[in-house]
Design a protein around this motif. Structure first.
Motif, PDB file in Angstrom:
ATOM      1  N   SER A   2       0.830  -1.204   0.000  1.00  0.00           N
ATOM      2  CA  SER A   2       0.000   0.000   0.000  1.00  0.00           C
ATOM      3  C   SER A   2       0.866   1.255   0.000  1.00  0.00           C
ATOM      4  N   VAL A   3       1.951   1.232   0.792  1.00  0.00           N
ATOM      5  CA  VAL A   3       2.862   2.382   0.833  1.00  0.00           C
ATOM      6  C   VAL A   3       3.519   2.579  -0.529  1.00  0.00           C
ATOM      7  N   TYR A 325      -7.675 -11.495  -1.215  1.00  0.00           N
ATOM      8  CA  TYR A 325      -8.030 -10.444  -0.262  1.00  0.00           C
ATOM      9  C   TYR A 325      -9.097 -10.850   0.752  1.00  0.00           C
ATOM     10  N   LEU A 354      -4.156  -0.610  13.190  1.00  0.00           N
ATOM     11  CA  LEU A 354      -3.820  -1.330  11.977  1.00  0.00           C
ATOM     12  C   LEU A 354      -4.900  -1.147  10.918  1.00  0.00           C
ATOM     13  N   PHE A 355      -6.171  -1.289  11.327  1.00  0.00           N
ATOM     14  CA  PHE A 355      -7.273  -1.143  10.380  1.00  0.00           C
ATOM     15  C   PHE A 355      -7.348   0.292   9.846  1.00  0.00           C
ATOM     16  N   THR A 356      -7.109   1.274  10.708  1.00  0.00           N
ATOM     17  CA  THR A 356      -7.152   2.678  10.292  1.00  0.00           C
ATOM     18  C   THR A 356      -6.071   2.986   9.268  1.00  0.00           C
ATOM     19  N   VAL A 357      -4.857   2.546   9.578  1.00  0.00           N
ATOM     20  CA  VAL A 357      -3.741   2.809   8.665  1.00  0.00           C
ATOM     21  C   VAL A 357      -3.957   2.084   7.338  1.00  0.00           C
ATOM     22  N   TYR A 358      -4.403   0.839   7.419  1.00  0.00           N
ATOM     23  CA  TYR A 358      -4.649   0.070   6.207  1.00  0.00           C
ATOM     24  C   TYR A 358      -5.736   0.745   5.356  1.00  0.00           C
ATOM     25  N   GLY A 359      -6.799   1.211   6.019  1.00  0.00           N
ATOM     26  CA  GLY A 359      -7.877   1.886   5.304  1.00  0.00           C
ATOM     27  C   GLY A 359      -7.404   3.168   4.642  1.00  0.00           C
ATOM     28  N   PHE A 361      -4.269   4.008   3.670  1.00  0.00           N
ATOM     29  CA  PHE A 361      -3.388   3.753   2.541  1.00  0.00           C
ATOM     30  C   PHE A 361      -4.110   3.019   1.415  1.00  0.00           C
ATOM     31  N   GLY A 362      -5.184   2.328   1.751  1.00  0.00           N
ATOM     32  CA  GLY A 362      -5.960   1.665   0.709  1.00  0.00           C
ATOM     33  C   GLY A 362      -6.852   2.622  -0.058  1.00  0.00           C
TER      34      GLY A 362
END
Length: 436
Positions: A2-3, A325, A354-359, A361-362
């Motif tokens: 994602s990054v 996924y 984790l969910f916030t960061v993933y969301g 960057f997604g």
């Protein structure tokens, strides 16, 4: 991942936002031929021919009638007193075998008309859809020194815009009008921001691709890849990208310009949109046969070959993504059912981060295009709406997962025919919406 993807988006956004118009050339230095492939386009072809003749009086217009049932040829016959309007008629069983075949017929007819002593380096073939409206400055822009003024440039693609962006469809329920309006807006946003930025970045790799509408190709470049049969277009459902592959691997360079554009009609209907994108996805899958050709070409850099192979891999990666996924989410759901307390404790003790960061960057790589669209293309829309468009675009992108599966099913069933995309104003008649 994602990054890395977010970094890639930022890298292509900055040059896109910083783009400044470049000097134009003289259209009179070249000979221009518009090829307009048609099948059952009587509703729009007359207006298109009139526009092209009025906007580009020195150019020739070649209408390719692919054995239409609706009187397309009769409309074009109405221009028979204009020596710059030509009709190329195809008849079944040799007609309706694909857009590429129709363009090949027009190419061979043009070559016969020009004669063997014509200057193919000065002649430029322009592919325009039956409802296409190239900007009036496009010939001067494409004649610029960095485009066809450079003899190494074999083809140029101009920006694509939706002529009906912001125009609500009439005669439908309000909810359908809102959905259709958003769908057209997303198509305009996609082409004018994300695709345009990607095309600019491909200039670095030397892999600028061609689109079916607003595609300019030097006649000598077509000659170099046509072969004894006179077939520059080779039959893929993604005939524009396929043409670019052959040009690039033959040693020609391709160009892209934001300084001119072609207007086309965005689709209000989700069903027709999915059918169109399924065809594009299937065409990309068909072009997988060129992997070896691309990788072995001495005319492509390693970066260029890798970029083209990444593009060809995208529909296959989308298929894989739909399988991979959901696995973590299914495992999490199972755990939440069997041990809800444990999962809740894990979530509040830090997993939410984790969910916030993933969301973030997604979503950010897609939401970003909404504000970019406002800055570059539609300054009159408010910032709130621009951000909203970005979120809608993030949802819009997921339709490609659907179309990739539809495309692979068509391939598996051997359904490789080309189907005309019905215009917004057309009714379903006969076999227009069917595969041929």
């Amino acid at each position: 991942m994602s990054v890395a993807f977010m970094t890639y988006v930022l890298v292509i956004v900055v040059p896109y936002l910083r783009h400044e118009p470049r000097p134009v050339g003289r259209a009179a230095d070249f000979e221009w031929h518009f090829l307009v492939p048609c099948r059952d386009e009587a509703a729009v072809i007359g207006g298109t021919v009139r526009y092209l003749r009025e906007a580009f009086p020195g150019a020739h217009v070649w209408v390719v009638d692919d054995d239409s049932d609706d009187g397309t040829a009769q409309v074009v016959h109405g221009f028979r007193d204009d020596r710059n309007v030509h009709l190329v008629q195809r008849r079944r069983p040799h007609a309706r075998t694909g857009k590429g075949d129709a363009l090949n017929d027009a190419y061979r007819t043009l070559k016969l008309w020009m004669g063997r002593h014509a200057d193919a380096d000065r002649a430029v073939v322009v592919v325009v859809d039956a409802d296409g409206r190239p900007a009036r400055n496009c010939l001067d822009v494409c004649a610029a020194g960095h485009l066809f003024g450079d003899p190494a440039i074999g083809a140029v693609q101009v920006d694509v815009r939706m002529v009906n962006a912001g125009v609500r469809q009439g005669g439908v329920p309000r909810w359908r009008g809102v959905v259709g309006d958003l769908l057209v807006r997303m198509q305009d946003l996609e082409f004018r921001t994300a695709i345009a930025a990607i095309q600019l970045s491909r200039g670095v790799a030397g892999t600028i691709s061609l689109g079916g509408n607003g595609q300019f190709t030097r006649l000598s470049a077509l000659d170099s890849i046509a072969g004894p049969a006179g077939r520059p277009w080779r039959g893929s459902l993604l005939e524009d990208f396929e043409l670019g592959v052959h040009l690039l691997t033959a040693g020609w360079r391709t160009g892209f310009s934001l300084d001119a554009h072609v207007h086309q009609e965005g689709l209000y209907s989700l069903r027709r949109f999915l059918a169109q994108r399924t065809r594009w996805g299937q065409g990309t899958m068909q072009c997988l046969r060129y992997v070896r050709r691309i990788w072995a070409s001495s005319h492509l850099s390693t970066l260029g070959a890798a970029e083209m192979l990444y593009y060809l891999a995208q529909p296959w990666m989308q298929l894989l993504g739909t399988l991979v996924y959901p696995i973590p989410l299914l495992l999490l759901a199972h755990r939440a059912v069997t041990a809800p307390g444990e999962v809740w404790a894990w979530f509040i003790e830090g997993a939410w981060v984790l969910f916030t960061v993933y969301g973030m960057f997604g979503l950010l790589p897609f939401v970003l295009w909404g504000p970019v669209y406002k800055i570059r293309c539609a300054p009159s829309i408010g910032w709130a709406r621009a951000v909203g468009y970005g979120f809608v675009y993030a949802v819009y992108i997921y339709t490609f997962y659907i179309t990739s599966w539809r495309a692979v099913v068509r391939l598996a069933r051997g359904r490789n025919g080309w189907a005309k995309t019905r215009r917004n104003t057309e009714r379903v008649t006969g076999d227009v919406a069917l595969d041929h």
